[in-house]
Design an enzyme around this catalytic site. Structure first.
Site, mmCIF file in Angstrom:
data_model
loop_
_atom_site.group_PDB
_atom_site.id
_atom_site.type_symbol
_atom_site.label_atom_id
_atom_site.label_comp_id
_atom_site.label_asym_id
_atom_site.label_seq_id
_atom_site.Cartn_x
_atom_site.Cartn_y
_atom_site.Cartn_z
ATOM 1 N N LYS A 1 0.671 -1.140 -0.272
ATOM 2 C CA LYS A 1 0.214 -0.103 -0.334
ATOM 3 C C LYS A 1 1.369 1.111 -0.079
ATOM 4 O O LYS A 1 1.241 1.869 1.191
ATOM 5 C CB LYS A 1 -1.544 -0.316 1.119
ATOM 6 C CG LYS A 1 -2.520 1.286 0.584
ATOM 7 C CD LYS A 1 -3.129 -0.060 1.962
ATOM 8 C CE LYS A 1 -4.615 1.396 2.108
ATOM 9 N NZ LYS A 1 -5.211 1.636 1.169
HETATM 10 N N1 PMP Z 1 -6.826 -1.728 -3.499
HETATM 11 C C1 PMP Z 1 -6.527 -0.119 -3.391
HETATM 12 C C2 PMP Z 1 -6.003 0.049 -4.654
HETATM 13 C C3 PMP Z 1 -7.219 0.764 -2.186
HETATM 14 O O1 PMP Z 1 -6.778 1.821 -1.953
HETATM 15 C C4 PMP Z 1 -8.164 -0.494 -1.393
HETATM 16 C C5 PMP Z 1 -8.371 0.451 0.179
HETATM 17 N N2 PMP Z 1 -7.136 0.023 1.400
HETATM 18 C C6 PMP Z 1 -8.588 -1.679 -1.114
HETATM 19 C C7 PMP Z 1 -8.079 -2.835 -2.508
HETATM 20 C C8 PMP Z 1 -9.028 -2.067 -0.112
HETATM 21 O O2 PMP Z 1 -8.879 -2.702 0.932
HETATM 22 P P1 PMP Z 1 -9.177 -3.044 2.367
HETATM 23 O O3 PMP Z 1 -9.856 -3.763 2.297
HETATM 24 O O4 PMP Z 1 -8.014 -3.965 2.908
HETATM 25 O O5 PMP Z 1 -9.611 -1.248 2.792
#
Ligand code: PMP
Length: 305
Positions: free
Chosen positions: A159
Site C-alpha cells: 500500500k
Molecule cells: N485496492 C486499493 C488500491 C485500495 O486502495 C484499497 C483500500 N485500502 C483496497 C483495494 C481495499 O483494501 P482494504 O479492504 O484492505 O481496505
C-alpha cells in the site's frame, strides 16, 4: 475534511495543526511512502477498530517491500491508534484512521537509505466514501484507459503512496466521463481492482473476485469471502475479463472506506436489475453487523477502544 484534535507523530501526540513537514521532505519529491486505511465503528460498547492488527501488519509489510524501516512495532502502532481514538473524543458513527510512514527532510537524490523515516497516525470522521446514495442504489463504474502497472515495474501488493498516482489518474478519468469510480484492468486485460477498492461480481449465484496477482491484498475482500462462505454462498477466485463484467448479475466494490458499495452500471451496461442486487444487500448488511459489533461470531476482529 473534518479536522480532529490530535495527530500521533513519531511517538507523540501533537495538535492537529502542528503536525507539519519540511517542503524538502524526501517523499514529496520521490514518492516513497506507505499508508494504511483502518476504520473504527461506534458499537454498543464504544468505538471498536476493525481488524486493527491486520492493517498495522500490512503497513509494516508495505514498508519492508519499499525498503523503509518503521521504528515502531506492530503493538506500539496498535496502541497509538487506540489512544488516538480515545484522545480525540469523537462522537460520530465511525472514524477513519490513517497510519503512514514517509521519508522526511535531510537527504536529496533518489537513493533513500539515509533519509529519516517519519511515522504518523491521523484519525477523522469521514462519511460514505462513494456517497450515501451510492450505498443504497449503486454507483456507475468505468473501465478506464489506465491499467494497473505490471508486476515487473511496480509493487501492487504494497500500500505504497506511489501506486496512488495510477489510482488518481484512473479516478479522475472516470469522474470526468460522468462515472463515480474507476475499474482498472491488469496489463493482460483482466480485472485488477478499482482505484481504491476490490471488485466482486455475482454470476448464477456464485460470488467471483479476482486473485490478488496485481492488486492490494485487501482486508475487506478477505472478510467478505469469509462471510459469504459462512452464509453458504459459493465463492470463486478467478480471472475476470471485460466481457464477464458486462454480463454480471450483480457487482460491488469492497474496501475499508468503500465498505460494500453496489455497482449498478459499468461502461453504459446496466448490471442485473440496475440497482443493488440481492446477494450484495445480504453481504452489505452482514458486513455492517460485523463492524458494528452485532455479530458475536466475528468479535475477534474488533479491538475495543
Ligand atoms: N485496492 C486499493 C488500491 C485500495 O486502495 C484499497 C483500500 N485500502 C483496497 C483495494 C481495499 O483494501 P482494504 O479492504 O484492505 O481496505
Amino acid at each position: 475534511m473534518n479536522a480532529a484534535k490530535y495527530i500521533w507523530m513519531n511517538g507523540k501526540f501533537v495538535a492537529w495543526d502542528d503536525a507539519k513537514v519540511h517542503v524538502l521532505s524526501h517523499t514529496l519529491h520521490y514518492g516513497n511512502g506507505v499508508i494504511e486505511g483502518t476504520k473504527a465503528y461506534k458499537t454498543e460498547r464504544g468505538y471498536a477498530i476493525f481488524r486493527l492488527n491486520d492493517h498495522t501488519k500490512r503497513l509494516k509489510e508495505s514498508a519492508k517491500m519499499t525498503l523503509m524501516e518503521i521504528p515502531y512495532s506492530v503493538e506500539e502502532m496498535n496502541q497509538a491508534q487506540v489512544e488516538l481514538i480515545r484522545k480525540n473524543e469523537f462522537s460520530g458513527d465511525n472514524v477513519y484512521l490513517r497510519p503512514f510512514a514517509f521519508l522526511g527532510y535531510g537527504v536529496m537524490g533518489v537513493y533513500h537509505k539515509d533519509a529519516p523515516v517519519e511515522t504518523a497516525v491521523a484519525a477523522w470522521e469521514w462519511g460514505a466514501y462513494l456517497g450515501e446514495e451510492g450505498m443504497k442504489k449503486g454507483i456507475k463504474l468505468k473501465i478506464v484507459s489506465m491499467t494497473r502497472p505490471a508486476n515487473t515495474s511496480n509493487m501492487g501488493k504494497a500500500k505504497a503512496v506511489a501506486n496512488y498516482l495510477n489510482s488518481q489518474m484512473a479516478k479522475y478519468e472516470a469522474i470526468d466521463c460522468g462515472y463515480e469510480e474507476a475499474l482498472l484492468l491488469d496489463d493482460q486485460g483482466y480485472v485488477a481492482e478499482a482505484s481504491g477498492a476490490s471488485f466482486f461480481m455475482v454470476k448464477n449465484g456464485v460470488l467471483i473476485t479476482p486473485p490478488n496477482d496485481n492488486s492490494l491484498e485487501s482486508i475487506t475482500q478477505k472478510t467478505v469471502i469469509e462471510m459469504a462462505q459462512n452464509m453458504g454462498i459459493k465463492v470463486e477466485r478467478k480471472r475476470i475479463s471485460r466481457e464477464d463484467v458486462y454480463i454480471a448479475d450483480e457487482a460491488f466494490l469492497t474496501g475499508t472506506a468503500a465498505e460494500i458499495t453496489p455497482v449498478r452500471l459499468i461502461d453504459a451496461r446496466e448490471i442485473g436489475c440496475g440497482a443493488r442486487g440481492e446477494i450484495t444487500e445480504k453481504l452489505q448488511s452482514g458486513y455492517f453487523d460485523i463492524v458494528f459489533g452485532r455479530n458475536k461470531e466475528y468479535d475477534h476482529y474488533l479491538t475495543y477502544v
